[in-house]
Design a protein around this motif. Structure first.
Motif, PDB file in Angstrom:
ATOM      1  N   ASP A 174      51.006  55.587 103.710  1.00 21.18           N
ATOM      2  CA  ASP A 174      49.683  55.261 103.130  1.00 21.18           C
ATOM      3  C   ASP A 174      48.670  54.385 103.904  1.00 21.18           C
ATOM      4  O   ASP A 174      49.009  53.204 104.113  1.00 21.18           O
ATOM      5  CB  ASP A 174      49.976  54.547 101.891  1.00 21.18           C
ATOM      6  CG  ASP A 174      48.685  54.228 100.821  1.00 21.18           C
ATOM      7  OD1 ASP A 174      47.512  54.647 101.476  1.00 21.18           O
ATOM      8  OD2 ASP A 174      48.701  54.271  99.622  1.00 21.18           O
ATOM      9  N   PRO A 175      47.616  55.097 104.093  1.00 27.46           N
ATOM     10  CA  PRO A 175      46.669  54.220 105.222  1.00 27.46           C
ATOM     11  C   PRO A 175      46.117  52.968 104.521  1.00 27.46           C
ATOM     12  O   PRO A 175      45.684  51.979 105.615  1.00 27.46           O
ATOM     13  CB  PRO A 175      45.312  55.232 105.357  1.00 27.46           C
ATOM     14  CG  PRO A 175      45.631  56.107 104.248  1.00 27.46           C
ATOM     15  CD  PRO A 175      47.070  56.294 103.699  1.00 27.46           C
ATOM     16  N   THR A 176      46.342  52.793 103.303  1.00 25.39           N
ATOM     17  CA  THR A 176      46.035  51.507 102.840  1.00 25.39           C
ATOM     18  C   THR A 176      46.746  50.415 103.471  1.00 25.39           C
ATOM     19  O   THR A 176      46.174  49.055 103.647  1.00 25.39           O
ATOM     20  CB  THR A 176      46.445  51.417 101.243  1.00 25.39           C
ATOM     21  OG1 THR A 176      45.643  52.326 100.722  1.00 25.39           O
ATOM     22  CG2 THR A 176      46.007  50.033 100.685  1.00 25.39           C
ATOM     23  N   ARG A 177      47.993  50.736 104.063  1.00 31.47           N
ATOM     24  CA  ARG A 177      48.816  49.770 104.881  1.00 31.47           C
ATOM     25  C   ARG A 177      48.037  49.088 106.021  1.00 31.47           C
ATOM     26  O   ARG A 177      48.210  47.766 106.380  1.00 31.47           O
ATOM     27  CB  ARG A 177      50.117  50.271 105.257  1.00 31.47           C
ATOM     28  CG  ARG A 177      51.006  50.492 104.018  1.00 31.47           C
ATOM     29  CD  ARG A 177      52.607  51.051 104.462  1.00 31.47           C
ATOM     30  NE  ARG A 177      53.245  51.490 103.379  1.00 31.47           N
ATOM     31  CZ  ARG A 177      53.991  50.492 102.900  1.00 31.47           C
ATOM     32  NH1 ARG A 177      54.009  49.119 103.302  1.00 31.47           N
ATOM     33  NH2 ARG A 177      54.868  50.801 101.809  1.00 31.47           N
ATOM     34  N   ALA A 225      57.075  47.689  99.804  1.00 32.61           N
ATOM     35  CA  ALA A 225      57.401  46.760 101.170  1.00 32.61           C
ATOM     36  C   ALA A 225      58.196  47.926 101.958  1.00 32.61           C
ATOM     37  O   ALA A 225      59.110  48.741 101.437  1.00 32.61           O
ATOM     38  CB  ALA A 225      58.000  45.727 100.970  1.00 32.61           C
ATOM     39  N   ASP A 226      57.915  48.281 103.052  1.00 32.46           N
ATOM     40  CA  ASP A 226      58.709  49.127 103.980  1.00 32.46           C
ATOM     41  C   ASP A 226      58.762  48.416 105.592  1.00 32.46           C
ATOM     42  O   ASP A 226      58.148  48.764 106.436  1.00 32.46           O
ATOM     43  CB  ASP A 226      57.940  50.527 104.175  1.00 32.46           C
ATOM     44  CG  ASP A 226      58.451  51.425 105.014  1.00 32.46           C
ATOM     45  OD1 ASP A 226      59.713  51.037 105.416  1.00 32.46           O
ATOM     46  OD2 ASP A 226      58.032  52.394 105.083  1.00 32.46           O
ATOM     47  N   LYS A 227      59.799  47.648 105.532  1.00 33.36           N
ATOM     48  CA  LYS A 227      59.975  46.923 106.807  1.00 33.36           C
ATOM     49  C   LYS A 227      60.312  47.898 108.225  1.00 33.36           C
ATOM     50  O   LYS A 227      60.013  47.835 109.295  1.00 33.36           O
ATOM     51  CB  LYS A 227      61.123  45.857 106.872  1.00 33.36           C
ATOM     52  CG  LYS A 227      61.279  44.933 108.095  1.00 33.36           C
ATOM     53  CD  LYS A 227      62.262  43.993 107.765  1.00 33.36           C
ATOM     54  CE  LYS A 227      62.546  43.181 109.089  1.00 33.36           C
ATOM     55  NZ  LYS A 227      63.633  42.284 109.189  1.00 33.36           N
ATOM     56  N   GLY A 228      60.847  49.073 107.537  1.00 26.47           N
ATOM     57  CA  GLY A 228      61.229  49.985 108.699  1.00 26.47           C
ATOM     58  C   GLY A 228      59.994  50.574 109.386  1.00 26.47           C
ATOM     59  O   GLY A 228      60.005  51.104 110.146  1.00 26.47           O
TER      60      GLY A 228
END
Length: 271
Positions: A174-177, A225-228
């Motif tokens: 998601d480009p929101t990140r 959350a997506d630490k990877g």
């Protein structure tokens, strides 16, 4: 035809983005973008670069009311409040579980808490002395003219680069990140120095790729959350930033050469 795909404004720094169909772009970026900020009791600015302190700001909605030059803030489950009022300070303090204030007036020196990722490759060369997984307090600029930017007045990503990152990561991103102002429907990012015309009036010049911090990996509303994602970024997007050294980057900053109004669907041209 290449077009302007999305417009996103952040009236309160590190709060959720406001999605627009059109906006005015001035010399200092989108009208109403990052004109308010939260400050902690120690005088440091609220930023998602320290998610332990400020990550919950990403769930606060912010809307810029241009006719009144006001920003309306909505904490989840609470009634809207107007930035700059005691009610806004109280709402944000309750949400963040400590006293904070919301202001559009920057102190003479702005500092922030910065949490450095422990993922290898996520520390830029110009910060080689910091400890991965540690925190520093840094002086930041960009607030003297009434805007609370980390660097440039506009931050952009392209649909092509986002799609490529999704392929590298093994799932859509998601480009929101990345908290962009503009999402351009282009197959790849332009290079520093290139000039981009949007619609009839606006002309931008690409300055630098955007160094990434921990923010893309933390939760953004419905995006968990997506630490990877940091591992993917470090593996595929560590590049040379002209004049600074190597860093993991995604997206790019741009200066505004000609101002005007833009709308979703406007044609994009390279000059």
């Amino acid at each position: 035809m290449n077009t302007l795909a999305e417009i996103r404004r952040h009236p309160l720094k590190s709060a959720a983005a406001e999605h627009l169909t059109e906006t005015a772009i001035g010399e200092r970026g989108l009208d109403g973008d990052r004109i308010w900020a939260c400050f902690d009791a120690d005088g440091t600015i609220g930023t998602g670069k320290q998610p332990r302190l400020w990550g919950a700001l990403l769930d606060v909605a912010a809307e810029y009311l241009a006719a009144r030059d006001e920003v309306r803030l909505t904490v989840p489950g609470a009634a809207p409040v107007t930035a700059g009022t005691p009610e806004a300070d109280a709402a944000l303090s309750d949400w963040l579980a400590r006293p904070v204030r919301v202001t559009r007036t920057a102190p003479q020196e702005v500092k922030r808490h910065h949490w450095w990722p422990d993922e290898p490759g996520m520390i830029p060369e110009w910060a080689a002395d910091v400890e991965p997984g540690g925190e520093t307090v840094q002086r930041v600029g960009g607030a003297a003219d009434g805007r609370f930017f980390d660097f440039g007045p506009l931050h952009l990503v392209t649909t092509g680069a986002v799609a490529q990152l999704g392929d590298e990561h093994g799932s859509a991103v998601d480009p929101t990140r990345f908290r962009p102002n503009l999402i351009l429907d282009l197959p790849a990012d332009p290079q520093a120095g290139q000039r981009i015309a949007i619609g009839d009036d606006v002309l931008l010049e690409v300055t630098l790729p955007t160094p990434r911090c921990i923010i893309p990996s933390i939760a953004h509303g419905p995006a968990p959350a997506d630490k990877g994602l940091l591992k993917t970024l470090a593996a595929h997007h560590r590049i040379e930033v002209p004049g600074f050294g190597r860093a993991t980057c995604f997206g790019f900053y741009a200066d505004v050469l000609s101002t005007g109004d833009v709308r979703v669907g406007d044609e994009i041209r390279f000059l």
